[in-house]
Design an enzyme around this catalytic site. Sequence first.
Site, PDB file in Angstrom:
ATOM      1  N   THR A 197      -3.330   5.581   4.275  1.00 60.39           N
ATOM      2  CA  THR A 197      -2.001   5.908   3.896  1.00 60.39           C
ATOM      3  C   THR A 197      -2.107   6.713   2.565  1.00 60.39           C
ATOM      4  OG1 THR A 197      -1.363   3.809   4.559  1.00 60.39           O
ATOM      5  CG2 THR A 197       0.133   5.146   3.311  1.00 60.39           C
ATOM      6  N   LYS A 207       0.887  -1.114  -0.111  1.00 62.44           N
ATOM      7  CA  LYS A 207       0.038  -0.163   0.135  1.00 62.44           C
ATOM      8  C   LYS A 207       0.868   1.234  -0.103  1.00 62.44           C
ATOM      9  CE  LYS A 207       0.815   0.923   4.454  1.00 62.44           C
ATOM     10  NZ  LYS A 207       1.346   2.086   5.158  1.00 62.44           N
ATOM     11  N   SER A 224       0.836  10.417   6.572  1.00 62.45           N
ATOM     12  CA  SER A 224       1.646   9.366   5.891  1.00 62.45           C
ATOM     13  C   SER A 224       2.802   9.986   5.149  1.00 62.45           C
ATOM     14  CB  SER A 224       0.847   8.743   4.736  1.00 62.45           C
ATOM     15  OG  SER A 224       1.349   7.859   3.960  1.00 62.45           O
ATOM     16  N   ARG A 225       4.240   9.444   5.512  1.00 66.54           N
ATOM     17  CA  ARG A 225       5.318   9.973   4.925  1.00 66.54           C
ATOM     18  C   ARG A 225       5.517   9.514   3.535  1.00 66.54           C
ATOM     19  NH1 ARG A 225       8.918   6.277   8.703  1.00 66.54           N
ATOM     20  NH2 ARG A 225       7.246   7.006  10.384  1.00 66.54           N
TER      21      ARG A 225
END
Length: 340
Positions: free
Chosen positions: A252, A195, A258-259
């Site tokens: 995400t 993901k 979310s990075r």
Amino acid sequence: MCEKIAVIGAGSWGSVLANILILNGKQVCIWSRRQEQVEELNNLHTNEHYLPKLKYDPRLEATTSLARALAGADVILFAIPTKAIRAMAQQVATLLKAGAHPVIVHASKGLELKTHKRISEILAEEIPSENRAGIVALSGPSHAEEVARHDLTLITAAAKDKKAAQCVQKIFMNEYFRVYTNSDIIGVELGAAFKNIIALGAGALHGLGYGDDAKAALMTRGLAEIARLGVALGADPMTFIGLTGVGDLIVTCTSVHSRNWRAGDQLGRGQKLADIVANMGMVIEGINTTKAAYELAQQKQIEMPITEAIYEVLYQGKEIKAAIADLMKREGRSEEETNY
């Protein structure tokens, strides 16, 4: 007994999970390689670099001594980047006492770059079976920032060993953190890893100015190709419509926490990948996972056009808009087609 827990890794996720366990009445020692971080956690009960707004429970003990963290542990939780798992597991194995059988848990999301192995496979290779109980993957739609403020969160404890999964479920469950069990550890780990690739793409679409239609399309078709490769690698297709599949994909691909999304967003805005990586301050798992998934898809002859497009952008310097144009111009297909 699952009362004493060693947490390896004091980043945002590891420290938040450790704090949950403390609040749930468990004895927790968290390991960090950085002395200044240990002193901050022990003396100030903060972790400013990762979660500047969180005050940790003063009962949380931090140490730079891996032996001290592991002493008497019933559960060992790895919460470190995937690339560090094997080396750390080797160190843990040398320190486990004869007769110790801790449950081994990991809360990381990725694949080993060269071997393409899942994290539970790495842990099984490096920690002898006679020195451990089951191996559990703890995963699902969760951001440390939101768990830290006790937002409602649901995740999965996946293991072949039902008792090990239930142990992890029991120690983490509370009024805001709900844990399900799942026997399909292959699907759970693959969904959690893959993901991040789609999140890079979702961020890039946002950075380029595309709207909700484009993002929904990317997530839906991204899930389809994640499931295709996952099933080819032995996963249950139903796992990908669960918490660690569609659930983790949604969170995400839609959150500024979310990075991977943030990295994609910056790519879409024209920033260079090397600069993004240098400035993020935390590991962007999706970059290495894209390469691993692309190579696995080639080996298994599984069609993954989105993953391939993101691979070309990250590793071959392809312009993002050109990659999107090529995806949109692909030959017409039936949505009912699958490879499994």
